[in-house]
Design a protein around this motif. Structure first.
Motif, PDB file in Angstrom:
ATOM      1  N   ARG A  94       0.826  -1.201   0.000  1.00  0.00           N
ATOM      2  CA  ARG A  94       0.000   0.000   0.000  1.00  0.00           C
ATOM      3  C   ARG A  94       0.865   1.257   0.000  1.00  0.00           C
ATOM      4  NH1 ARG A  94      -3.643  -1.392   5.116  1.00  0.00           N
ATOM      5  NH2 ARG A  94      -1.591  -2.183   5.750  1.00  0.00           N
ATOM      6  N   THR A  95       0.393   2.281  -0.685  1.00  0.00           N
ATOM      7  CA  THR A  95       1.062   3.576  -0.733  1.00  0.00           C
ATOM      8  C   THR A  95       0.181   4.590  -0.024  1.00  0.00           C
ATOM      9  OG1 THR A  95       2.105   3.016  -2.848  1.00  0.00           O
ATOM     10  CG2 THR A  95       2.033   5.347  -2.243  1.00  0.00           C
ATOM     11  N   ALA A  96       0.693   5.182   1.053  1.00  0.00           N
ATOM     12  CA  ALA A  96      -0.127   6.068   1.867  1.00  0.00           C
ATOM     13  C   ALA A  96      -0.311   7.447   1.229  1.00  0.00           C
ATOM     14  CB  ALA A  96       0.507   6.219   3.250  1.00  0.00           C
ATOM     15  N   PHE A  97       0.630   7.855   0.398  1.00  0.00           N
ATOM     16  CA  PHE A  97       0.575   9.198  -0.172  1.00  0.00           C
ATOM     17  C   PHE A  97       0.067   9.129  -1.614  1.00  0.00           C
ATOM     18  CE2 PHE A  97       3.842   9.213   3.101  1.00  0.00           C
ATOM     19  CZ  PHE A  97       3.415  10.274   3.891  1.00  0.00           C
ATOM     20  N   PRO A  98      -0.532  10.221  -2.095  1.00  0.00           N
ATOM     21  CA  PRO A  98      -1.158  10.199  -3.422  1.00  0.00           C
ATOM     22  C   PRO A  98      -0.167  10.347  -4.580  1.00  0.00           C
ATOM     23  CG  PRO A  98      -1.490  12.347  -2.408  1.00  0.00           C
ATOM     24  CD  PRO A  98      -0.820  11.485  -1.374  1.00  0.00           C
ATOM     25  N   PHE A  99       0.834   9.471  -4.614  1.00  0.00           N
ATOM     26  CA  PHE A  99       1.758   9.472  -5.747  1.00  0.00           C
ATOM     27  C   PHE A  99       1.042   8.961  -6.987  1.00  0.00           C
ATOM     28  CE2 PHE A  99       4.720   8.725  -2.111  1.00  0.00           C
ATOM     29  CZ  PHE A  99       5.473   9.877  -2.242  1.00  0.00           C
ATOM     30  N   THR A 100       1.536   9.374  -8.130  1.00  0.00           N
ATOM     31  CA  THR A 100       1.033   8.788  -9.363  1.00  0.00           C
ATOM     32  C   THR A 100       1.701   7.435  -9.594  1.00  0.00           C
ATOM     33  OG1 THR A 100       2.756   9.740 -10.770  1.00  0.00           O
ATOM     34  CG2 THR A 100       0.769  11.084 -10.382  1.00  0.00           C
ATOM     35  N   VAL A 101       1.111   6.634 -10.475  1.00  0.00           N
ATOM     36  CA  VAL A 101       1.704   5.352 -10.836  1.00  0.00           C
ATOM     37  C   VAL A 101       3.111   5.573 -11.385  1.00  0.00           C
ATOM     38  CG1 VAL A 101       1.539   3.438 -12.482  1.00  0.00           C
ATOM     39  CG2 VAL A 101      -0.491   4.191 -11.203  1.00  0.00           C
ATOM     40  N   GLN A 102       3.281   6.583 -12.227  1.00  0.00           N
ATOM     41  CA  GLN A 102       4.594   6.894 -12.786  1.00  0.00           C
ATOM     42  C   GLN A 102       5.614   7.141 -11.678  1.00  0.00           C
ATOM     43  OE1 GLN A 102       5.391   7.514 -16.254  1.00  0.00           O
ATOM     44  NE2 GLN A 102       7.498   8.174 -15.880  1.00  0.00           N
ATOM     45  N   GLU A 103       5.226   7.913 -10.677  1.00  0.00           N
ATOM     46  CA  GLU A 103       6.145   8.242  -9.594  1.00  0.00           C
ATOM     47  C   GLU A 103       6.513   7.010  -8.768  1.00  0.00           C
ATOM     48  OE1 GLU A 103       4.792  12.885  -8.770  1.00  0.00           O
ATOM     49  OE2 GLU A 103       3.702  11.227  -7.814  1.00  0.00           O
ATOM     50  N   VAL A 104       5.533   6.138  -8.537  1.00  0.00           N
ATOM     51  CA  VAL A 104       5.822   4.925  -7.772  1.00  0.00           C
ATOM     52  C   VAL A 104       6.813   4.040  -8.521  1.00  0.00           C
ATOM     53  CG1 VAL A 104       4.838   2.756  -6.916  1.00  0.00           C
ATOM     54  CG2 VAL A 104       3.676   4.922  -6.468  1.00  0.00           C
ATOM     55  N   VAL A 105       6.609   3.881  -9.814  1.00  0.00           N
ATOM     56  CA  VAL A 105       7.508   3.031 -10.592  1.00  0.00           C
ATOM     57  C   VAL A 105       8.901   3.662 -10.656  1.00  0.00           C
ATOM     58  CG1 VAL A 105       7.901   1.933 -12.829  1.00  0.00           C
ATOM     59  CG2 VAL A 105       5.587   2.067 -11.888  1.00  0.00           C
ATOM     60  N   GLU A 106       8.969   4.977 -10.715  1.00  0.00           N
ATOM     61  CA  GLU A 106      10.268   5.662 -10.702  1.00  0.00           C
ATOM     62  C   GLU A 106      11.031   5.383  -9.406  1.00  0.00           C
ATOM     63  OE1 GLU A 106       9.151   9.695 -11.396  1.00  0.00           O
ATOM     64  OE2 GLU A 106       9.145   9.483 -13.596  1.00  0.00           O
ATOM     65  N   MET A 107      10.311   5.118  -8.321  1.00  0.00           N
ATOM     66  CA  MET A 107      10.973   4.792  -7.048  1.00  0.00           C
ATOM     67  C   MET A 107      11.824   3.529  -7.166  1.00  0.00           C
ATOM     68  SD  MET A 107       7.900   5.556  -4.339  1.00  0.00           S
ATOM     69  CE  MET A 107       7.045   7.137  -4.353  1.00  0.00           C
ATOM     70  N   GLY A 108      11.462   2.653  -8.090  1.00  0.00           N
ATOM     71  CA  GLY A 108      12.246   1.451  -8.311  1.00  0.00           C
ATOM     72  C   GLY A 108      13.632   1.732  -8.849  1.00  0.00           C
ATOM     73  N   ARG A 109      13.849   2.944  -9.351  1.00  0.00           N
ATOM     74  CA  ARG A 109      15.163   3.330  -9.866  1.00  0.00           C
ATOM     75  C   ARG A 109      16.009   4.057  -8.827  1.00  0.00           C
ATOM     76  NH1 ARG A 109      17.046   0.594 -13.570  1.00  0.00           N
ATOM     77  NH2 ARG A 109      18.518   2.289 -13.971  1.00  0.00           N
ATOM     78  N   ALA A 110      15.455   4.289  -7.624  1.00  0.00           N
ATOM     79  CA  ALA A 110      16.169   5.056  -6.604  1.00  0.00           C
ATOM     80  C   ALA A 110      17.556   4.511  -6.290  1.00  0.00           C
ATOM     81  CB  ALA A 110      15.325   5.142  -5.334  1.00  0.00           C
ATOM     82  N   PRO A 111      17.764   3.183  -6.217  1.00  0.00           N
ATOM     83  CA  PRO A 111      19.113   2.688  -5.890  1.00  0.00           C
ATOM     84  C   PRO A 111      20.179   3.073  -6.906  1.00  0.00           C
ATOM     85  CG  PRO A 111      17.470   0.968  -5.547  1.00  0.00           C
ATOM     86  CD  PRO A 111      16.778   2.079  -6.260  1.00  0.00           C
ATOM     87  N   TRP A 112      19.750   3.467  -8.126  1.00  0.00           N
ATOM     88  CA  TRP A 112      20.726   3.762  -9.173  1.00  0.00           C
ATOM     89  C   TRP A 112      21.056   5.248  -9.290  1.00  0.00           C
ATOM     90  CZ3 TRP A 112      23.150  -0.355 -10.613  1.00  0.00           C
ATOM     91  CH2 TRP A 112      22.489  -1.596 -10.605  1.00  0.00           C
ATOM     92  N   ARG A 113      20.465   6.068  -8.419  1.00  0.00           N
ATOM     93  CA  ARG A 113      20.774   7.500  -8.460  1.00  0.00           C
ATOM     94  C   ARG A 113      22.263   7.732  -8.217  1.00  0.00           C
ATOM     95  NH1 ARG A 113      15.660   9.231  -4.722  1.00  0.00           N
ATOM     96  NH2 ARG A 113      14.044   9.037  -6.335  1.00  0.00           N
ATOM     97  N   ARG A 114      22.792   8.672  -8.959  1.00  0.00           N
ATOM     98  CA  ARG A 114      24.214   9.046  -8.864  1.00  0.00           C
ATOM     99  C   ARG A 114      25.142   7.880  -9.210  1.00  0.00           C
ATOM    100  NH1 ARG A 114      21.644  11.602  -4.787  1.00  0.00           N
ATOM    101  NH2 ARG A 114      22.181  10.022  -3.235  1.00  0.00           N
ATOM    102  N   THR A 115      24.658   6.970 -10.053  1.00  0.00           N
ATOM    103  CA  THR A 115      25.523   5.922 -10.606  1.00  0.00           C
ATOM    104  C   THR A 115      25.488   6.037 -12.124  1.00  0.00           C
ATOM    105  OG1 THR A 115      23.876   4.167 -10.939  1.00  0.00           O
ATOM    106  CG2 THR A 115      24.753   4.432  -8.701  1.00  0.00           C
ATOM    107  N   ASP A 116      26.382   5.299 -12.811  1.00  0.00           N
ATOM    108  CA  ASP A 116      26.394   5.377 -14.267  1.00  0.00           C
ATOM    109  C   ASP A 116      25.176   4.717 -14.889  1.00  0.00           C
ATOM    110  OD1 ASP A 116      27.052   2.771 -13.691  1.00  0.00           O
ATOM    111  OD2 ASP A 116      28.962   2.773 -14.766  1.00  0.00           O
ATOM    112  N   ARG A 117      24.405   3.949 -14.092  1.00  0.00           N
ATOM    113  CA  ARG A 117      23.188   3.308 -14.608  1.00  0.00           C
ATOM    114  C   ARG A 117      21.980   4.239 -14.558  1.00  0.00           C
ATOM    115  NH1 ARG A 117      23.146  -2.349 -13.794  1.00  0.00           N
ATOM    116  NH2 ARG A 117      20.957  -2.286 -14.421  1.00  0.00           N
ATOM    117  N   ALA A 118      22.133   5.426 -13.978  1.00  0.00           N
ATOM    118  CA  ALA A 118      21.009   6.364 -13.904  1.00  0.00           C
ATOM    119  C   ALA A 118      20.536   6.794 -15.285  1.00  0.00           C
ATOM    120  CB  ALA A 118      21.395   7.582 -13.075  1.00  0.00           C
TER     121      ALA A 118
END
Length: 262
Positions: A94-118
């Motif tokens: 469950r997601t408590a905040f009103p994120f969009t679907v796009q924003e939730v899926v983008e969270m899956g990329r968080a571990p790659w921030r500031r890496t060459d895979r970004a």
């Protein structure tokens, strides 16, 4: 997507025990998840399925035994490093905040921030939205979605990370039959690309159709591990689930279908 060598042991449990309130949720479990396979974890309610996944994910500490990921003790991995190697989908997504679907899926990329895979972020998110059949929902707020739409969004978030292993806890529970088949087909395709996939399921026939191996839990212990034909026999399933079943061949494929004796 970076994946381990085919057949390599990605996640390993050796003699793992987890106790809570004097009860063993897992009791001396030995299990390996290999690169390039779908491993389905089955068992009745309370058998220890979600506990096993939680131990492999690093969310639950074992009271005894050893847990390894990619050959290293799980405790030796830093969280960020581990998040780039494996994705986890829990039952409660469950997601408590009103994120969009796009924003939730983008969270899956968080571990790659500031890496060459970004640089892969936009393409990976678009791919995951399409694979999970939620691209048409991208601008919808998650609280407005049905249970099945939320489940598919959560799956999209996990696969957007493009990790070499994914651990899925009952990903089909809220899905209709078409989306159940589609999600497990996608998991099967990822395994064919070398990803290690562990999926907790209640539907024995789905497990038989899509898993390379199944692990059947009973009272925190492994009752059996092997192919569906080896494990999902009428005798063993009837014993573990305390419900009489029979296994009948599909009229076209010949694959065994498990049905209760009514």
């Amino acid at each position: 997507m970076s994946v381990p060598d085919a057949g390599a042991a990605v996640c390993t449990l050796h003699d793992v025990t987890v106790r809570r309130a004097g009860r063993a949720l897992l009791d001396g479990v030995d299990l390996e998840l290999h690169a390039g396979e779908v491993l389905a974890v089955l068992g009745p309610n309370g058998a220890g399925k979600s506990t096993l996944l939680g131990v492999l994910a690093g969310d639950i500490a074992a009271d005894a035994g050893e847990v390894r990921f990619a050959g290293r003790p799980l405790a030796d991995w830093r969280l960020g490093e581990l998040s780039r190697r494996r994705g986890v989908l829990l039952q409660d997504n469950r997601t408590a905040f009103p994120f969009t679907v796009q924003e939730v899926v983008e969270m899956g990329r968080a571990p790659w921030r500031r890496t060459d895979r970004a640089v892969e972020d936009a393409e990976a998110v678009a791919w995951a939205l399409d694979v999970a059949d939620v691209a048409h929902l991208a601008e919808r707020r998650v609280p407005s979605l049905s249970g099945g739409e939320r489940a598919r969004t959560a799956f999209a978030r996990v696969i957007a990370g493009r990790t070499g292993a994914i651990l899925l806890d009952e990903p089909t529970a809220a899905l209709d039959i078409g989306h159940q088949e589609a999600l497990l087909s996608r998991a099967r395709e990822l395994a064919l690309q070398g990803v290690a996939v562990l999926v907790v399921l209640h539907d024995l026939n789905l497990a038989a159709a899509y898993a390379d191996r199944v692990a059947l839990l009973q009272h925190g212990r492994l009752a059996a591990v092997g192919t569906a034909d080896e494990v999902l026999t009428a005798e063993l399933v009837s014993d573990v689930y305390r419900t009489r079943v029979e296994v009948i061949p599909h009229p076209v494929t010949g694959q065994g279908i498990i049905v209760p004796v009514r």
